[in-house]
Motif scaffolding. Structure first.
Motif, PDB file in Angstrom:
ATOM      1  N   HIS A  49       0.821  -1.215   0.000  1.00 30.61           N
ATOM      2  CA  HIS A  49       0.000   0.000   0.000  1.00 30.61           C
ATOM      3  C   HIS A  49       0.852   1.262   0.000  1.00 30.61           C
ATOM      4  O   HIS A  49       2.069   1.224   0.186  1.00 30.61           O
ATOM      5  CB  HIS A  49      -0.966  -0.006   1.191  1.00 30.61           C
ATOM      6  CG  HIS A  49      -0.302   0.108   2.535  1.00 30.61           C
ATOM      7  ND1 HIS A  49       0.199   1.283   3.025  1.00 30.61           N
ATOM      8  CD2 HIS A  49      -0.077  -0.818   3.512  1.00 30.61           C
ATOM      9  CE1 HIS A  49       0.702   1.095   4.244  1.00 30.61           C
ATOM     10  NE2 HIS A  49       0.553  -0.175   4.558  1.00 30.61           N
ATOM     11  N   ASP A  53      -2.455   5.003   3.133  1.00 26.71           N
ATOM     12  CA  ASP A  53      -3.370   3.863   3.141  1.00 26.71           C
ATOM     13  C   ASP A  53      -2.929   2.777   4.128  1.00 26.71           C
ATOM     14  O   ASP A  53      -1.998   2.982   4.902  1.00 26.71           O
ATOM     15  CB  ASP A  53      -3.472   3.273   1.733  1.00 26.71           C
ATOM     16  CG  ASP A  53      -4.042   4.274   0.742  1.00 26.71           C
ATOM     17  OD1 ASP A  53      -5.001   4.971   1.099  1.00 26.71           O
ATOM     18  OD2 ASP A  53      -3.515   4.365  -0.387  1.00 26.71           O
ATOM     19  N   ASP A  54      -3.610   1.626   4.061  1.00 29.81           N
ATOM     20  CA  ASP A  54      -3.247   0.499   4.900  1.00 29.81           C
ATOM     21  C   ASP A  54      -3.500  -0.804   4.136  1.00 29.81           C
ATOM     22  O   ASP A  54      -3.743  -0.792   2.927  1.00 29.81           O
ATOM     23  CB  ASP A  54      -3.980   0.529   6.243  1.00 29.81           C
ATOM     24  CG  ASP A  54      -5.504   0.427   6.098  1.00 29.81           C
ATOM     25  OD1 ASP A  54      -5.986   0.056   5.002  1.00 29.81           O
ATOM     26  OD2 ASP A  54      -6.215   0.700   7.078  1.00 29.81           O
ATOM     27  N   ILE A  57      -6.647  -1.332   1.592  1.00 31.07           N
ATOM     28  CA  ILE A  57      -6.954  -0.406   0.507  1.00 31.07           C
ATOM     29  C   ILE A  57      -7.115  -1.076  -0.856  1.00 31.07           C
ATOM     30  O   ILE A  57      -7.980  -0.684  -1.650  1.00 31.07           O
ATOM     31  CB  ILE A  57      -5.900   0.714   0.438  1.00 31.07           C
ATOM     32  CG1 ILE A  57      -6.418   1.886  -0.401  1.00 31.07           C
ATOM     33  CG2 ILE A  57      -4.572   0.197  -0.079  1.00 31.07           C
ATOM     34  CD1 ILE A  57      -7.582   2.606   0.224  1.00 31.07           C
ATOM     35  N   ARG A  61     -10.508  -0.437  -3.031  1.00 29.62           N
ATOM     36  CA  ARG A  61     -10.447   0.474  -4.166  1.00 29.62           C
ATOM     37  C   ARG A  61     -10.294  -0.218  -5.526  1.00 29.62           C
ATOM     38  O   ARG A  61     -10.392   0.439  -6.563  1.00 29.62           O
ATOM     39  CB  ARG A  61      -9.279   1.449  -3.981  1.00 29.62           C
ATOM     40  CG  ARG A  61      -9.420   2.376  -2.788  1.00 29.62           C
ATOM     41  CD  ARG A  61     -10.510   3.403  -3.000  1.00 29.62           C
ATOM     42  NE  ARG A  61     -10.565   4.380  -1.937  1.00 29.62           N
ATOM     43  CZ  ARG A  61     -10.739   5.690  -2.121  1.00 29.62           C
ATOM     44  NH1 ARG A  61     -10.875   6.158  -3.356  1.00 29.62           N
ATOM     45  NH2 ARG A  61     -10.790   6.503  -1.102  1.00 29.62           N
ATOM     46  N   TRP A 243      -6.842   6.265  -7.947  1.00 28.98           N
ATOM     47  CA  TRP A 243      -7.162   4.839  -7.909  1.00 28.98           C
ATOM     48  C   TRP A 243      -7.761   4.283  -9.188  1.00 28.98           C
ATOM     49  O   TRP A 243      -7.602   3.091  -9.482  1.00 28.98           O
ATOM     50  CB  TRP A 243      -8.088   4.534  -6.722  1.00 28.98           C
ATOM     51  CG  TRP A 243      -7.292   4.312  -5.478  1.00 28.98           C
ATOM     52  CD1 TRP A 243      -7.092   5.196  -4.457  1.00 28.98           C
ATOM     53  CD2 TRP A 243      -6.542   3.147  -5.157  1.00 28.98           C
ATOM     54  NE1 TRP A 243      -6.260   4.639  -3.515  1.00 28.98           N
ATOM     55  CE2 TRP A 243      -5.916   3.379  -3.917  1.00 28.98           C
ATOM     56  CE3 TRP A 243      -6.348   1.921  -5.784  1.00 28.98           C
ATOM     57  CZ2 TRP A 243      -5.099   2.443  -3.297  1.00 28.98           C
ATOM     58  CZ3 TRP A 243      -5.540   0.978  -5.166  1.00 28.98           C
ATOM     59  CH2 TRP A 243      -4.926   1.244  -3.946  1.00 28.98           C
TER      60      TRP A 243
END
Length: 259
Positions: A49, A53-54, A57, A61, A243
């Motif tokens: 990521h 983010d983590d 994500i 997304r 994204w």
């Protein structure tokens, strides 16, 4: 496909942490009335990521689960917070975690391969840096690595950051831009060192949007790799740092992987 959230304790970090995991079924595809069964350990993609983010994500997304299904590919998505996949000057040892402990834990928990030809890494932005950092520091482990809109010239990037808060944060992570030079965080240095030692490098894939704030850095890295005759696949198109672009390009990455 199966989707799992795996919570576990990291001895390296000294804290509980999480990774999201996608696992394909043993029965990968149907041919007529018969089912072709997969055998052996699963090929695996470590999917990283970005800074803000983590580990959740990529699932939130993109349609990574649906995309990976046709390849019989396991996907490991770890959480490293805002560490830049680095043993931080003031903080946690995320480089040791991601490069040593996580692969061992994942291989213990899940039926994934540890063979070089079945092990891949990819990421976006900060994760694009992390993917190339892993592949170039451990070329014996990875067959291929992909960077989507990656931070590929880290020392220069740190010097151009305008935010006072980010400057303080980067100082806690790296110390200074000068300390990145000729270190495990210097992708240019890693390429030079591997070439000098005649090390077989992983295949590299790089893409970036032409309106992305990291576009010029990506061009410099591309040109450097081409000059050094690195096996690099490069793609660009009109896009910013967002994204919808990465959702399209992760499909290109999966199609490019030597599975």
């Amino acid at each position: 496909m199966a989707f799992l959230e795996c919570n576990f304790f990291s001895d390296v970090l000294g804290i509980a942490t999480t990774m999201n995991v996608i696992l394909p079924e043993k029965r990968q595809q149907r041919i007529g009335m018969k089912t072709k069964l997969s055998s052996g350990k699963l090929p695996v993609l470590y999917l990283l990521h970005g800074l803000s983010d983590d580990h959740t994500i990529w699932m939130r997304r993109t349609s990574i689960e649906r995309y990976a299904a046709q390849y019989g590919l396991a996907v490991i998505m770890p959480d490293v917070h805002r560490s830049f996949y680095t043993d931080m000057k003031m903080g946690y040892q995320y480089w040791t975690f991601i490069s040593q402990e996580l692969p061992e834990i994942a291989a213990d928990f899940f039926p994934i391969s540890t063979q070089r030809e079945k092990t891949f890494v990819a990421g976006l932005s900060m994760g694009g840096f992390g993917a190339f950092k892993l592949a170039l520091n451990q070329p014996e482990r990875f067959a291929a690595a992909a960077s989507l809109s990656g931070v590929l010239n880290l020392a220069e990037h740190l010097q151009t950051v305008d935010s006072a808060l980010l400057k303080k944060e980067f100082k806690l992570i790296f110390g200074s831009a000068a300390e990145i030079k000729d270190s495990v965080n210097d992708l240019y240095y890693l390429i030079e060192t591997n070439l000098a030692a005649d090390v077989k490098l992983p295949k590299l894939y790089q893409c970036c949007g032409t309106e992305d704030f990291l576009y010029e850095d990506n061009l410099k890295f591309r040109d450097f790799c081409f000059k050094k005759e690195i096996d690099l696949t490069y793609q660009e198109q009109s896009a910013v740092h967002e994204w919808s672009y990465w959702d399209r390009k992760i499909q290109s990455v999966l199609d490019w992987l030597p599975i």
